[in-house]
Motif scaffolding. Structure first.
Motif, PDB file in Angstrom:
ATOM      1  N   LEU A 126       0.826  -1.209   0.000  1.00 15.61           N
ATOM      2  CA  LEU A 126       0.000   0.000   0.000  1.00 15.61           C
ATOM      3  C   LEU A 126       0.864   1.264   0.000  1.00 15.61           C
ATOM      4  CD1 LEU A 126      -2.827  -1.011   2.515  1.00 15.61           C
ATOM      5  CD2 LEU A 126      -3.015  -0.772   0.033  1.00 15.61           C
ATOM      6  N   ILE A 127       1.970   1.214   0.728  1.00 13.19           N
ATOM      7  CA  ILE A 127       2.886   2.358   0.758  1.00 13.19           C
ATOM      8  C   ILE A 127       3.480   2.604  -0.624  1.00 13.19           C
ATOM      9  CG2 ILE A 127       5.103   3.171   1.647  1.00 13.19           C
ATOM     10  CD1 ILE A 127       4.386   1.810   4.308  1.00 13.19           C
ATOM     11  N   LYS A 186       2.149   1.710  -3.492  1.00 13.97           N
ATOM     12  CA  LYS A 186       1.086   2.216  -4.364  1.00 13.97           C
ATOM     13  C   LYS A 186       0.840   3.697  -4.105  1.00 13.97           C
ATOM     14  CE  LYS A 186      -1.483  -2.085  -5.184  1.00 13.97           C
ATOM     15  NZ  LYS A 186      -2.779  -2.795  -4.995  1.00 13.97           N
ATOM     16  N   LYS A 187       0.860   4.077  -2.824  1.00 16.53           N
ATOM     17  CA  LYS A 187       0.642   5.476  -2.462  1.00 16.53           C
ATOM     18  C   LYS A 187       1.748   6.355  -3.040  1.00 16.53           C
ATOM     19  CE  LYS A 187       0.172   8.454   1.624  1.00 16.53           C
ATOM     20  NZ  LYS A 187       1.416   9.225   1.429  1.00 16.53           N
ATOM     21  N   GLU A 188       2.998   5.900  -2.923  1.00 10.46           N
ATOM     22  CA  GLU A 188       4.113   6.673  -3.460  1.00 10.46           C
ATOM     23  C   GLU A 188       4.016   6.788  -4.978  1.00 10.46           C
ATOM     24  OE1 GLU A 188       7.514   4.585  -2.049  1.00 10.46           O
ATOM     25  OE2 GLU A 188       7.453   5.492  -0.040  1.00 10.46           O
ATOM     26  N   LEU A 209       1.220   6.689  -6.754  1.00 11.64           N
ATOM     27  CA  LEU A 209       0.112   7.595  -7.057  1.00 11.64           C
ATOM     28  C   LEU A 209       0.536   9.045  -6.845  1.00 11.64           C
ATOM     29  CD1 LEU A 209      -2.840   7.974  -7.806  1.00 11.64           C
ATOM     30  CD2 LEU A 209      -3.444   7.669  -5.413  1.00 11.64           C
ATOM     31  N   GLU A 210       1.268   9.309  -5.774  1.00 11.75           N
ATOM     32  CA  GLU A 210       1.733  10.665  -5.507  1.00 11.75           C
ATOM     33  C   GLU A 210       2.653  11.144  -6.618  1.00 11.75           C
ATOM     34  OE1 GLU A 210       3.542  10.311  -1.691  1.00 11.75           O
ATOM     35  OE2 GLU A 210       1.647  10.611  -0.579  1.00 11.75           O
TER      36      GLU A 210
END
Length: 235
Positions: free
Chosen positions: A53-54, A56-58, A60-61
């Protein structure tokens, strides 16, 4: 006096109790061991999920940051285009300069369109549209349609990335139907008439008729535009 037989009986009971006690202790230790293994495995999976998830978040950012940079460049190009168009109006007598400035406007328009299409290509709605078109190319019997929600997503993305094209279209040509607006949006993003027919689940002839309806019936007060391309480019 305790007889030898009684001693043997008590000793047998003691050994039986001791054996049961050892079994209980062993069972308890085994249960604790299994619980430790279970929670360790669960925590490991949870940590892996958190790490995914981390990442994926990075990712996306990073995509959002890239999109923001490209959006700013697109806005800057549009501002340059507006300035040049205003300047063209002040030098109509200078034909050579007018020709040069017109070429510069066309170049900026192309760059503007390329930026817009590059941004749109990264959106989920555009990818879903291409997937639907390809699916219907591969299977002529496919009757799948773009859902209302997917149409809304696509038009929202087009409107946002083009700095308000959809809203300007509705405002300048209020008689356009929902289907007409979708048709114009597909035309703007470079979808061919053949692929439009697949997206709308209509014939190719129906797409040409819709184009004529938009030009002749819906925009009769804008007769200076000879083609749909000129009309779309003017909005």
């Amino acid at each position: 006096v305790i007889s030898k037989g009684d001693k043997m009986l008590h000793l047998g009971k003691y050994e039986s109790l001791l054996k049961n006690y050892r079994l209980y202790i062993g069972g308890l230790l085994l249960t604790l061991l299994l619980l430790v293994i279970y929670w360790t495995n669960k925590r490991y999976k949870y940590c892996n999920k958190i790490n995914v998830l981390i990442l994926k978040k990075e990712s996306l950012e990073h995509q959002l940051e890239t999109l923001s940079v490209m959006q700013k460049r697109l806005l800057k190009k549009e501002q340059e285009l507006d300035l040049l168009q205003e300047f063209v109006g002040t030098v109509e007598e200078d034909k050579a300069r007018l020709y040069y400035l017109t070429n510069q406007i066309n170049i900026l328009r192309k760059e503007n369109k390329d930026f817009f299409l590059n941004l749109l290509a990264n959106t989920k709605s555009y990818k879903l549209l291409l997937q639907l078109i390809q699916k219907k190319r591969d299977n002529c019997k496919c009757r799948d349609l773009f859902s209302e929600k997917e149409w809304d997503w696509l038009l929202q993305d087009i409107d946002y990335l083009s700095n308000g094209f959809v809203e300007r279209l509705k405002k300048q040509i209020p008689l356009l139907s929902k289907s007409d607006i979708r048709f114009c949006c597909l035309f703007k993003i470079g979808i061919s008439y053949a692929d439009m027919a697949l997206a709308f689940d209509r014939t190719l002839d129906a797409m040409y008729k819709k184009r004529n309806v938009i030009l002749v019936k819906k925009v009769a007060n804008m007769s200076k535009f000879c083609s749909l391309e000129e009309l779309i480019d003017s909005i």
